[in-house]
Design an enzyme around this catalytic site. Structure first.
Site, mmCIF file in Angstrom:
data_model
loop_
_atom_site.group_PDB
_atom_site.id
_atom_site.type_symbol
_atom_site.label_atom_id
_atom_site.label_comp_id
_atom_site.label_asym_id
_atom_site.label_seq_id
_atom_site.Cartn_x
_atom_site.Cartn_y
_atom_site.Cartn_z
ATOM 1 N N CYS A 1 0.854 -1.178 0.000
ATOM 2 C CA CYS A 1 0.000 0.000 0.000
ATOM 3 C C CYS A 1 0.893 1.232 0.000
ATOM 4 O O CYS A 1 2.108 1.128 -0.130
ATOM 5 C CB CYS A 1 -0.944 0.000 1.203
ATOM 6 S SG CYS A 1 -0.259 -0.744 2.671
ATOM 7 N N ARG B 1 -4.868 1.953 0.279
ATOM 8 C CA ARG B 1 -4.903 0.540 0.644
ATOM 9 C C ARG B 1 -5.031 -0.405 -0.545
ATOM 10 O O ARG B 1 -5.853 -0.196 -1.433
ATOM 11 C CB ARG B 1 -6.079 0.282 1.590
ATOM 12 C CG ARG B 1 -6.102 -1.173 2.042
ATOM 13 C CD ARG B 1 -7.206 -1.469 3.020
ATOM 14 N NE ARG B 1 -7.034 -2.824 3.506
ATOM 15 C CZ ARG B 1 -8.017 -3.634 3.850
ATOM 16 N NH1 ARG B 1 -9.260 -3.221 3.777
ATOM 17 N NH2 ARG B 1 -7.778 -4.850 4.272
ATOM 18 N N LEU B 2 -4.202 -1.451 -0.525
ATOM 19 C CA LEU B 2 -4.408 -2.617 -1.383
ATOM 20 C C LEU B 2 -4.723 -3.745 -0.417
ATOM 21 O O LEU B 2 -3.885 -4.112 0.413
ATOM 22 C CB LEU B 2 -3.144 -2.946 -2.193
ATOM 23 C CG LEU B 2 -3.264 -4.202 -3.065
ATOM 24 C CD1 LEU B 2 -4.250 -3.983 -4.212
ATOM 25 C CD2 LEU B 2 -1.914 -4.608 -3.635
ATOM 26 N N ALA B 3 -5.964 -4.259 -0.464
ATOM 27 C CA ALA B 3 -6.396 -5.243 0.532
ATOM 28 C C ALA B 3 -5.832 -6.620 0.198
ATOM 29 O O ALA B 3 -6.156 -7.198 -0.825
ATOM 30 C CB ALA B 3 -7.922 -5.288 0.564
ATOM 31 N N VAL C 1 -4.668 -8.871 3.280
ATOM 32 C CA VAL C 1 -5.072 -9.646 4.465
ATOM 33 C C VAL C 1 -6.278 -8.906 5.043
ATOM 34 O O VAL C 1 -6.632 -7.868 4.541
ATOM 35 C CB VAL C 1 -3.880 -9.733 5.456
ATOM 36 C CG1 VAL C 1 -4.227 -10.558 6.681
ATOM 37 C CG2 VAL C 1 -2.683 -10.372 4.763
ATOM 38 N N ASN D 1 3.335 -0.289 5.534
ATOM 39 C CA ASN D 1 3.203 -0.907 4.223
ATOM 40 C C ASN D 1 4.034 -2.165 4.292
ATOM 41 O O ASN D 1 5.246 -2.094 4.443
ATOM 42 C CB ASN D 1 3.747 0.079 3.164
ATOM 43 C CG ASN D 1 4.001 -0.596 1.825
ATOM 44 O OD1 ASN D 1 3.429 -1.620 1.514
ATOM 45 N ND2 ASN D 1 4.890 -0.010 1.044
ATOM 46 N N GLY D 2 3.384 -3.317 4.238
ATOM 47 C CA GLY D 2 4.186 -4.539 4.311
ATOM 48 C C GLY D 2 3.363 -5.761 4.618
ATOM 49 O O GLY D 2 2.134 -5.724 4.674
ATOM 50 N N ASP E 1 -2.230 -8.335 10.003
ATOM 51 C CA ASP E 1 -0.886 -8.781 10.399
ATOM 52 C C ASP E 1 -0.122 -7.674 11.123
ATOM 53 O O ASP E 1 0.661 -7.933 12.027
ATOM 54 C CB ASP E 1 -0.097 -9.290 9.184
ATOM 55 C CG ASP E 1 -0.039 -8.279 8.040
ATOM 56 O OD1 ASP E 1 -1.010 -7.538 7.852
ATOM 57 O OD2 ASP E 1 0.971 -8.236 7.327
ATOM 58 N N LEU F 1 6.112 -14.170 -11.538
ATOM 59 C CA LEU F 1 6.842 -13.769 -12.743
ATOM 60 C C LEU F 1 7.789 -14.907 -13.107
ATOM 61 O O LEU F 1 8.418 -15.495 -12.229
ATOM 62 C CB LEU F 1 7.635 -12.484 -12.488
ATOM 63 C CG LEU F 1 6.815 -11.247 -12.129
ATOM 64 C CD1 LEU F 1 7.731 -10.060 -11.846
ATOM 65 C CD2 LEU F 1 5.832 -10.888 -13.240
ATOM 66 N N ILE G 1 7.493 -12.211 -20.353
ATOM 67 C CA ILE G 1 7.390 -11.167 -21.369
ATOM 68 C C ILE G 1 8.555 -11.293 -22.336
ATOM 69 O O ILE G 1 9.670 -11.619 -21.944
ATOM 70 C CB ILE G 1 7.354 -9.756 -20.731
ATOM 71 C CG1 ILE G 1 7.170 -8.688 -21.821
ATOM 72 C CG2 ILE G 1 8.596 -9.472 -19.892
ATOM 73 C CD1 ILE G 1 6.730 -7.331 -21.294
ATOM 74 N N THR H 1 20.812 0.371 -15.869
ATOM 75 C CA THR H 1 20.328 -1.013 -15.929
ATOM 76 C C THR H 1 18.963 -1.158 -15.249
ATOM 77 O O THR H 1 18.136 -1.973 -15.650
ATOM 78 C CB THR H 1 21.361 -1.994 -15.325
ATOM 79 O OG1 THR H 1 20.952 -3.321 -15.626
ATOM 80 C CG2 THR H 1 21.513 -1.828 -13.837
ATOM 81 N N ARG I 1 16.410 0.012 -17.835
ATOM 82 C CA ARG I 1 16.386 -0.939 -18.948
ATOM 83 C C ARG I 1 15.601 -2.205 -18.576
ATOM 84 O O ARG I 1 14.786 -2.698 -19.332
ATOM 85 C CB ARG I 1 17.833 -1.318 -19.254
ATOM 86 C CG ARG I 1 18.140 -1.481 -20.718
ATOM 87 C CD ARG I 1 19.550 -1.983 -20.858
ATOM 88 N NE ARG I 1 20.513 -0.923 -21.144
ATOM 89 C CZ ARG I 1 21.822 -1.048 -20.946
ATOM 90 N NH1 ARG I 1 22.306 -2.152 -20.427
ATOM 91 N NH2 ARG I 1 22.633 -0.062 -21.243
ATOM 92 N N SER J 1 8.505 -13.267 -7.193
ATOM 93 C CA SER J 1 9.558 -13.121 -8.201
ATOM 94 C C SER J 1 10.902 -13.582 -7.638
ATOM 95 O O SER J 1 11.023 -13.845 -6.441
ATOM 96 C CB SER J 1 9.629 -11.673 -8.697
ATOM 97 O OG SER J 1 10.534 -10.937 -7.929
#
Length: 561
Positions: free
Chosen positions: A2, A49-51, A53, A75-76, A97, A256, A288, A337, A340, A363
């Site tokens: 978030c 917020r990104l829900a 939990v 955020n975590g 959490d 990914l 990708i 880099t 890129r 990832s």
């Protein structure tokens, strides 16, 4: 995942300042809250917020009845919150959490609290009873955090620097915005005026130390001994444990998959453990590239082998070039880099957000730094020098690969998870004898590869596939993304500009047309903020003017891939 934002001691009307908080809205597309602090009229929190939990109580700043004087914006993801709750018999009031931070702080104080957290985090913890403000960030800085502090004690904090660039304050000169150092906590005194004074800034964990929270880890003590079989078994146990604990989510999990060793191992372990945990859906994997790119072909093999629901995103040089400016806006860097490699990750994240319902994305970041995966490690003068550089790379991840991975996914409201940067896994790997960790038989990451040999987890040819730079492997062998970019920029930046580059940009002067163009775009978006990047990422121990593996004399792409 978030976006957090807070001000302490603002001289400007808060409703004017809060428009700055909207610049990080992409980090939390599900909800937004802006809240003033009772009793401190010029202090406030903003939260996107990104829900992931607790869908019901997940809004922040988080406050609970037991500690009405504590305000938490973080955020975590704290992977051991249930373990800590049971161990210390905490009475939780929510399923969030982050609630564990409030209980740990109350019982142990800020430094021990931070060291007991197994996860990734950036937090702002306000204690109005003791008039203290605390900031903290995880060991590798997987979650970002920036601060602005004026000489007269006005403090502004945000997940990304862009949320602070237009903050108004009473100082006449420019005030610096700095990334908060990973693995550190900072404590401020909060005055009645709302202004603050820094009291202490200190580290709570370094990657070479066994983390304090390992004492309470459900994974039993590892067998001691440095014989090869014990070491390889421990590497497997710890990496599998790192993936398992990161399955904590109420949203769909994906991964990914570039077809390289690292993402392939994570994807394979993820699919295996998702079946064991009986997740109600198939794991989606995403790669990708252009149709004949080495990465696309390798990822296809891995996906077929592990049985994931595989998605391929087609990539053209034109699309990549069009995306560069937006990518630099999100990254807040001009490192060559990083930009890129970010273009592909940014475009694949965009596809995931628009075309699928996966939100939590695994990832393979961190493995190259930890396991000496970069091709230049073949040229290390000694095992000790290689080990030292590995630690340097890990400590600088927040400026480069971890920054790339967080910003390209967060730009599209996705949450990134990086099992290779698990505290116990990295501490164990770094504790192994230096000569065990160096490239062997001409192959980098030999120990990691050898640990998974013969298990049929991923195809053997992928297990031993040479390192391919992500920014290079996603286009055809005939013409790489690196080459396409150089050709495009040849006409955009002229030789006259290059001659004056060190005068135009005295800090980190660009030495190539590509670097010059990236810097131009950065300066347009973030004028006068070049200090955010202390140095360019470059290979060691060889004469290198460009970070691409393709420009090094020791690079030999796999022709048969």
């Amino acid at each position: 995942m978030c976006g957090i934002w807070a001000l302490f001691g603002s001289d400007e009307c808060l409703s004017v300042q809060c428009t700055c908080a909207m610049k990080i809205a992409h980090r939390g597309p599900d909800a937004f809250r802006f809240e003033n602090v009772n009793g401190f009229t010029n202090c406030c929190f903003g939260f996107h917020r990104l829900a992931i939990v607790d869908q019901l109580y997940g809004m922040q700043p988080l406050r609970i009845k037991k500690f009405p004087y504590l305000w938490l914006c973080y955020n975590g993801e704290i992977y051991n919150h249930h373990t800590l709750q049971k161990t210390f018999d905490f009475d939780f009031q929510t399923k969030v959490d982050g609630e564990v931070l409030l209980h740990l702080y109350d019982r142990f104080g800020i430094k021990k609290m931070a060291s007991l957290l197994d996860g990734v985090f950036a937090f702002i913890l306000l204690d109005t009873a003791n008039r203290k403000v605390h900031l903290g960030r995880d060991t590798y800085g997987v979650r970002p955090l920036f601060k602005l502090l004026t000489d007269d004690g006005f403090l502004a904090v945000c997940s990304e620097a862009k949320g602070l660039t237009n903050i108004s304050h009473s100082m006449s000169e420019e005030v610096s915005i700095e990334p908060f150092l990973p693995g550190h906590i900072e404590v401020f005194d909060l005055k009645l005026s709302g202004k603050v004074q820094s009291l202490q800034m200190e580290p709570f964990h370094c990657c070479t130390q066994e983390p304090t929270h390992a004492l309470y880890d459900p994974l039993q003590t590892l067998p001691a001994g440095l014989d090869e079989e014990t070491v390889k078994s421990n590497i497997r146990s710890l990496l599998e444990n790192a993936v398992r604990k990161r399955l904590m989510a109420h949203r769909r999990i994906g991964c990914l998959l570039s077809g390289g060793l690292d993402s392939s191992l994570i994807a394979a372990l993820l699919v295996k453990l998702a079946k064991e945990e009986k997740l109600p859906y198939k794991i989606q994997t995403f790669s990708i590239g252009s149709e004949d790119s080495p990465d696309i072909l390798a990822a296809r093999k891995v996906a077929a082998h592990i049985g994931s629901e595989h998605h391929e995103v087609n990539f053209t040089a034109e699309e990549g070039i069009r995306a560069v400016e937006e990518v630099i806006f999100h990254l807040e860097t001009y490192d060559i880099t990083t930009i890129r490699a970010s273009v592909g990750m940014f475009l694949v994240s965009k596809h995931i957000r628009e075309k699928t319902d996966s939100v939590v994305i695994f990832s393979g970041e961190g493995s190259d730094e930890l396991t000496q995966g970069y091709i230049y490690f073949h040229k290390a003068p000694s095992a000790a020098a290689a080990a030292k550089d590995s630690v340097r790379l890990l400590k600088e991840l927040y400026l480069f690969d971890v920054l790339r991975a967080d910003r390209t996914t967060a730009a599209h409201g996705l949450e990134l998870r990086v099992p290779f940067l698990d505290h116990r896994f990295t501490a164990y790997y770094l504790s192994l004898p230096e000569n065990m960790r160096v490239p062997k038989d001409g192959v980098e990451k030999h120990l990691l590869r050898d640990s998974f040999k013969g298990l049929n987890l991923i195809p053997e040819e992928i297990l031993w596939r040479r390192k391919e730079a992500f920014s290079d492997g996603m286009m055809s062998m005939k013409k790489s993304w690196y080459t396409c970019l150089q050709e495009h920029l040849e006409a955009i930046v002229n030789d006259d500009q290059m001659e004056k580059a060190s005068k135009t940009f005295p800090h980190n002067p660009p030495t190539t047309k590509e670097a010059y163009y990236f810097r131009q775009v950065f300066e347009k978006l973030y004028p006068g903020r070049a200090q955010w990047l202390s140095h360019y990422w470059m290979p060691r121990w060889i004469e290198a003017a460009d970070p691409s593996a393709r420009t090094l004399s020791i690079y030999e792409p796999d022709k048969d891939q």
